[in-house]
Scaffold this motif. Structure first.
Motif, short mmCIF file in Angstrom:
data_model
loop_
_atom_site.label_atom_id
_atom_site.label_comp_id
_atom_site.label_asym_id
_atom_site.label_seq_id
_atom_site.Cartn_x
_atom_site.Cartn_y
_atom_site.Cartn_z
N ILE A 193 0.84 -1.20 0.00
CA ILE A 193 0.00 0.00 0.00
C ILE A 193 0.88 1.25 0.00
CG2 ILE A 193 -1.71 1.31 1.32
CD1 ILE A 193 -2.72 -1.45 2.37
N ASP A 194 1.97 1.22 0.78
CA ASP A 194 2.91 2.35 0.78
C ASP A 194 3.37 2.67 -0.64
OD1 ASP A 194 2.74 2.29 3.53
OD2 ASP A 194 4.70 1.35 3.82
N HIS A 195 3.83 1.64 -1.33
CA HIS A 195 4.37 1.85 -2.67
C HIS A 195 3.28 2.27 -3.66
CE1 HIS A 195 7.92 -1.00 -1.57
NE2 HIS A 195 8.15 0.25 -1.22
N ALA A 196 2.09 1.71 -3.49
CA ALA A 196 0.99 2.10 -4.37
C ALA A 196 0.66 3.58 -4.21
CB ALA A 196 -0.25 1.25 -4.06
N LEU A 197 0.63 4.07 -2.98
CA LEU A 197 0.33 5.47 -2.74
C LEU A 197 1.44 6.37 -3.26
CD1 LEU A 197 -1.17 5.10 0.84
CD2 LEU A 197 -2.40 5.91 -1.20
N GLN A 198 2.67 5.94 -3.14
CA GLN A 198 3.78 6.73 -3.66
C GLN A 198 3.69 6.89 -5.17
OE1 GLN A 198 7.36 4.75 -1.88
NE2 GLN A 198 7.87 6.85 -1.34
N ARG A 199 3.28 5.84 -5.85
CA ARG A 199 3.23 5.88 -7.31
C ARG A 199 2.00 6.61 -7.84
NH1 ARG A 199 3.29 0.16 -9.77
NH2 ARG A 199 3.29 1.39 -11.70
N MET A 200 0.91 6.61 -7.09
CA MET A 200 -0.35 7.03 -7.67
C MET A 200 -1.00 8.24 -7.03
SD MET A 200 -3.42 4.48 -8.83
CE MET A 200 -3.54 3.69 -7.23
N LEU A 201 -0.78 8.47 -5.74
CA LEU A 201 -1.52 9.52 -5.05
C LEU A 201 -1.38 10.88 -5.73
CD1 LEU A 201 -3.25 10.58 -2.75
CD2 LEU A 201 -1.19 10.65 -1.31
N ALA A 246 4.58 10.00 0.26
CA ALA A 246 3.57 10.05 -0.80
C ALA A 246 2.74 11.33 -0.69
CB ALA A 246 2.66 8.83 -0.73
N ALA A 247 2.43 11.74 0.53
CA ALA A 247 1.67 12.97 0.74
C ALA A 247 2.48 14.19 0.34
CB ALA A 247 1.23 13.07 2.20
N TYR A 248 3.76 14.23 0.73
CA TYR A 248 4.60 15.37 0.36
C TYR A 248 4.71 15.48 -1.17
CZ TYR A 248 6.14 15.01 5.24
OH TYR A 248 6.17 14.94 6.60
N LYS A 249 4.81 14.34 -1.83
CA LYS A 249 4.86 14.34 -3.30
C LYS A 249 3.56 14.88 -3.87
CE LYS A 249 5.92 11.19 -7.15
NZ LYS A 249 6.24 9.78 -7.51
N PHE A 250 2.44 14.48 -3.29
CA PHE A 250 1.13 14.98 -3.73
C PHE A 250 1.06 16.50 -3.59
CE2 PHE A 250 -3.10 16.47 -2.61
CZ PHE A 250 -3.88 15.97 -3.64
N TYR A 251 1.44 17.01 -2.42
CA TYR A 251 1.35 18.46 -2.19
C TYR A 251 2.33 19.23 -3.07
CZ TYR A 251 -1.56 17.45 1.90
OH TYR A 251 -2.56 17.02 2.73
N SER A 252 3.47 18.62 -3.35
CA SER A 252 4.43 19.28 -4.24
C SER A 252 3.86 19.47 -5.63
CB SER A 252 5.73 18.46 -4.32
OG SER A 252 6.65 19.05 -5.21
N GLU A 253 3.08 18.49 -6.09
CA GLU A 253 2.51 18.54 -7.43
C GLU A 253 1.19 19.30 -7.48
OE1 GLU A 253 3.99 17.45 -10.13
OE2 GLU A 253 5.71 16.60 -9.06
N ARG A 289 3.63 5.88 9.04
CA ARG A 289 4.46 5.19 8.05
C ARG A 289 5.18 6.23 7.18
NH1 ARG A 289 4.00 -0.04 7.97
NH2 ARG A 289 4.83 -0.27 5.85
N THR A 290 6.50 6.13 7.17
CA THR A 290 7.34 7.12 6.48
C THR A 290 6.99 7.24 5.01
OG1 THR A 290 9.14 6.69 8.03
CG2 THR A 290 9.71 7.76 5.95
N LEU A 291 6.82 6.11 4.33
CA LEU A 291 6.59 6.14 2.89
C LEU A 291 5.24 6.78 2.54
CD1 LEU A 291 7.99 2.65 1.78
CD2 LEU A 291 9.09 4.89 1.66
#
Length: 304
Positions: A111-119, A145-152, A139-141
């Motif tokens: 689930i961590d990896h899925a959220l990183q790739r898709m969120l 994933a959230a930081y990546k989402f907010y960055s985009e 969970r760090t990952l």
């Protein structure tokens, strides 16, 4: 081998575009990798699933094979451009459900990896709630994933409140192996609302790169006097010069002129100062800056 190496004469015409056997070897390696991925995708059967079937597979992710999540995520990403907003919201709901559920350890990592790739690709309103749940996760990952989402996609009010609180408390993490743009400090520096709320000095202290500090200074310039900005940026002269030049702020000319003598022992910064003066100053100011720069160059040894 070189580009002049001749190809075998029995190659099909469409392969003769490759200049040498190295190109064909790379093509074959990539083809084998992509073929394995396609076979895996089709073998699971997800390629033929309806959207509802895919959602059901997400909801039952802990019942799938351990490597199924990677294929599932790839299938969703492949279909995203064709999905209506309502369907993307349903996907967000399914991801939110598995995020909250208690699942086996291996499934949590999937689930961590899925959220990183898709969120970060999910641009519907509901995705902001999922991102906030992730940024609050242990969970760090998922936080990454959230930081990546907010960055985009930019911060919303609830994310701003959380990051402002963490910055005030002195707790802003730097995710391991993450690009600087995903750091919470970077998200703050790019957000004009938070720059104003926290103050330029606080933002400069947490921004992770020169460019982000420059952007924070630019965000503060419309509401602060040049003297105030210069005082706050005493330890960030390079970022200040960069911001002034980009913004073409001639009202900072006196401040930049003082830097000509202050930083004559730092050729790297001095060249930026001279370049800035060429942008915002007049002939007299530029002449003096060039005079100082020429003296620095003349005093340098040929090896330097």
């Amino acid at each position: 081998m070189t580009d002049s190496v001749a190809q075998p004469r029995d190659l099909p015409a469409y392969l003769r575009r490759y200049p040498n056997p190295w190109g064909l070897d790379h093509r074959r390696e990539k083809g084998l990798k992509d073929l394995r991925a396609t076979v895996a995708r089709c073998r699971y059967g997800y390629a033929g699933f309806s959207f509802d079937g895919l959602l059901d597979a997400v909801r039952r992710l802990d019942e799938q094979r351990r490597d199924a999540a990677t294929v599932l995520v790839g299938e969703f990403i492949d279909r995203l451009a064709t999905l209506a907003s309502d369907d993307i919201e349903r996907l967000v709901d399914a991801l939110y459900d598995v995020h909250q559920r208690k699942v086996p350890g291996w499934c949590r990592l999937e689930i961590d990896h899925a959220l990183q790739r898709m969120l970060f690709l999910l641009t519907v309103p509901g995705a902001h709630d999922l991102a906030f749940a992730c940024v609050c996760s242990e969970r760090t990952l998922r936080r990454w994933a959230a930081y990546k989402f907010y960055s985009e996609n930019g911060l919303d009010d609830q994310a701003r409140r959380l990051l402002a609180l963490r910055a005030t408390e002195g707790y802003l993490e730097e995710p391991a192996n993450a690009p600087h743009t995903y750091y919470p400090g970077a998200l703050i520096a790019k957000d004009r609302t938070l720059v104003k709320e926290l103050g330029l000095a606080a933002v400069l202290a947490v921004a992770p790169t020169t460019q982000l500090r420059k952007e924070a200074i630019e965000a503060a310039m419309p509401t602060l006097s040049p003297a105030t900005v210069a005082a706050i940026c005493e330890d960030y002269p390079q970022e200040l010069v960069w911001a002034v030049r980009v913004q073409g702020r001639s009202d900072y000319l006196r401040i930049i002129m003082d830097m000509v003598d202050d930083y004559r022992d730092d050729p790297y910064l001095l060249h930026r100062v001279v370049d800035c003066i060429a942008r915002i100053g007049g002939p007299a100011e530029l002449e003096y800056a060039l005079h100082v720069a020429s003296m620095v160059l003349d005093s340098a040894s040929p090896e330097q």
